[in-house]
Write a protein that holds these residues in place. Structure first.
Motif, PDB file in Angstrom:
ATOM      1  N   ILE A 103      53.518 -91.827 -45.622  1.00  0.00           N
ATOM      2  CA  ILE A 103      53.485 -91.548 -47.062  1.00  0.00           C
ATOM      3  C   ILE A 103      53.930 -90.115 -47.340  1.00  0.00           C
ATOM      4  O   ILE A 103      54.685 -89.853 -48.277  1.00  0.00           O
ATOM      5  CB  ILE A 103      52.079 -91.803 -47.622  1.00  0.00           C
ATOM      6  N   GLN A 106      57.699 -89.653 -47.171  1.00  0.00           N
ATOM      7  CA  GLN A 106      58.409 -90.245 -48.300  1.00  0.00           C
ATOM      8  C   GLN A 106      58.164 -89.462 -49.587  1.00  0.00           C
ATOM      9  O   GLN A 106      59.023 -89.424 -50.470  1.00  0.00           O
ATOM     10  CB  GLN A 106      57.960 -91.699 -48.485  1.00  0.00           C
ATOM     11  N   MET A 107      57.004 -88.813 -49.695  1.00  0.00           N
ATOM     12  CA  MET A 107      56.699 -88.002 -50.880  1.00  0.00           C
ATOM     13  C   MET A 107      57.400 -86.656 -50.855  1.00  0.00           C
ATOM     14  O   MET A 107      57.471 -85.979 -51.889  1.00  0.00           O
ATOM     15  CB  MET A 107      55.187 -87.783 -51.004  1.00  0.00           C
ATOM     16  N   ALA A 187      50.559 -98.048 -45.677  1.00  0.00           N
ATOM     17  CA  ALA A 187      51.487 -97.164 -46.380  1.00  0.00           C
ATOM     18  C   ALA A 187      52.587 -97.904 -47.110  1.00  0.00           C
ATOM     19  O   ALA A 187      53.281 -97.295 -47.938  1.00  0.00           O
ATOM     20  CB  ALA A 187      52.112 -96.185 -45.372  1.00  0.00           C
ATOM     21  N   VAL A 190      52.973 -97.714 -51.146  1.00  0.00           N
ATOM     22  CA  VAL A 190      53.391 -96.394 -51.631  1.00  0.00           C
ATOM     23  C   VAL A 190      54.809 -96.087 -51.180  1.00  0.00           C
ATOM     24  O   VAL A 190      55.637 -95.598 -51.968  1.00  0.00           O
ATOM     25  CB  VAL A 190      52.407 -95.311 -51.140  1.00  0.00           C
ATOM     26  N   VAL A 191      55.119 -96.361 -49.923  1.00  0.00           N
ATOM     27  CA  VAL A 191      56.455 -96.067 -49.403  1.00  0.00           C
ATOM     28  C   VAL A 191      57.514 -96.892 -50.128  1.00  0.00           C
ATOM     29  O   VAL A 191      58.600 -96.380 -50.461  1.00  0.00           O
ATOM     30  CB  VAL A 191      56.490 -96.331 -47.887  1.00  0.00           C
ATOM     31  N   GLY A 225      53.942 -90.114 -56.163  1.00  0.00           N
ATOM     32  CA  GLY A 225      53.178 -90.305 -54.937  1.00  0.00           C
ATOM     33  C   GLY A 225      51.700 -90.037 -55.125  1.00  0.00           C
ATOM     34  O   GLY A 225      50.849 -90.769 -54.614  1.00  0.00           O
ATOM     35  N   LEU A 229      48.799 -92.775 -54.714  1.00  0.00           N
ATOM     36  CA  LEU A 229      47.677 -92.532 -53.803  1.00  0.00           C
ATOM     37  C   LEU A 229      46.339 -92.781 -54.498  1.00  0.00           C
ATOM     38  O   LEU A 229      45.395 -93.296 -53.875  1.00  0.00           O
ATOM     39  CB  LEU A 229      47.730 -91.103 -53.267  1.00  0.00           C
ATOM     40  N   LEU A 232      45.964 -96.353 -54.383  1.00  0.00           N
ATOM     41  CA  LEU A 232      45.709 -96.810 -53.019  1.00  0.00           C
ATOM     42  C   LEU A 232      44.265 -96.569 -52.600  1.00  0.00           C
ATOM     43  O   LEU A 232      43.682 -97.373 -51.856  1.00  0.00           O
ATOM     44  CB  LEU A 232      46.667 -96.094 -52.058  1.00  0.00           C
TER      45      LEU A 232
END
Length: 260
Positions: A103, A106-107, A187, A190-191, A225, A229, A232
């Motif tokens: 994550i 990617q953020m 992940a 989010v990814v 992101g 999160l 998540l």
């Protein structure tokens, strides 16, 4: 006057030393009890206390002198068993850390790292945050008590001096794929969302080159992101309730597989 013979003293040492080797190897190898912030005196004292408490319930010890090649082999055997069980605990927590790494990359937070004293390497902040949350949830769900129960029961399933089936370590190596499989599952939402945002920004850059995508891409990815999160985190408990039994059940299966 109380007289203690050499045979009595040797029996006491055997009843304490060999279980102590398995317990201490597990404590040192596990991420919870073996954390670098815990003093070594506390680790040794906790291991000795558990050893004294469970010694009366253990099966009979093998008839082998401590100061002999057979005794040395038994010591090494107990260290290997305890360390293998501790590695399973490491895999459980490394799964969540791997998800945090995926994550964070990617953020755009791949540069946000700091030195972790327990691993001796630089760790991404997001992975460290998820690791600490997982550690607290493990304690809240009494996972540490279940792990100790499995460790104590291993003396009945795999008695001291009974030998170790080396084929079981292949199962331990294959269990390492849990880090990537379950870590990516955590992940993936989010990814995937961040990947769609980055692809959209790339298409926007091609259609309108005058827009400075690099100046708006990082804040947008970071903001999205953080929001993802937050979403998540609402489902993290359900994920951990699924992850912890997988690791603990595999630890129990590993002990059974190591028994000859």
């Amino acid at each position: 006057m109380v007289e203690i013979t050499f045979d009595q003293l040797h029996g006491w040492l055997v009843a304490f030393l060999w279980p102590f080797m398995r317990l201490s190897a597990f404590v040192m190898a596990s991420p919870l009890w073996g954390h670098s912030s815990a003093p070594r005196q506390v680790k040794i004292g906790l291991t000795a206390l558990i050893c004294v408490a469970i010694t009366p319930t253990l099966p009979p010890m093998p008839d082998a002198p401590i100061m002999s090649w057979a005794g040395l082999g038994i010591m090494i055997e107990q260290v290997v068993i305890g360390a293998a069980m501790g590695v399973v605990m490491h895999v459980i927590f490394a799964t969540v850390q791997a998800a945090g790494d995926f994550i964070a990359l990617q953020m755009g937070l791949g540069f946000a790292t700091f030195f972790s004293p327990d691993t001796g390497t630089n760790t991404m902040i997001l992975a460290r945050v998820l690791y600490m949350i997982t550690l607290l949830m493990f304690l809240a769900m009494n996972g540490h008590l279940v792990a100790l129960e499995i460790l104590v029961n291993s003396f009945s399933t795999l008695p001291i001096g009974s030998g170790v089936n080396l084929d079981a370590f292949e199962l331990l190596a294959r269990f390492g794929n849990t880090i990537f499989v379950l870590g990516l599952k955590l992940a993936l939402p989010v990814v995937s969302a961040l990947l769609i945002i980055n692809l959209s920004l790339g298409i926007l850059n091609r259609s309108a080159p005058q827009l400075t995508v690099f100046s708006i891409g990082f804040p947008m990815s970071l903001t999205a992101g953080v929001f993802l999160l937050m979403v998540l985190m609402t489902d993290l408990e359900r994920y951990l309730e699924h992850l912890f039994p997988i690791g603990l059940n595999f630890m129990r299966s590993l002990v059974e597989a190591m028994a000859l």
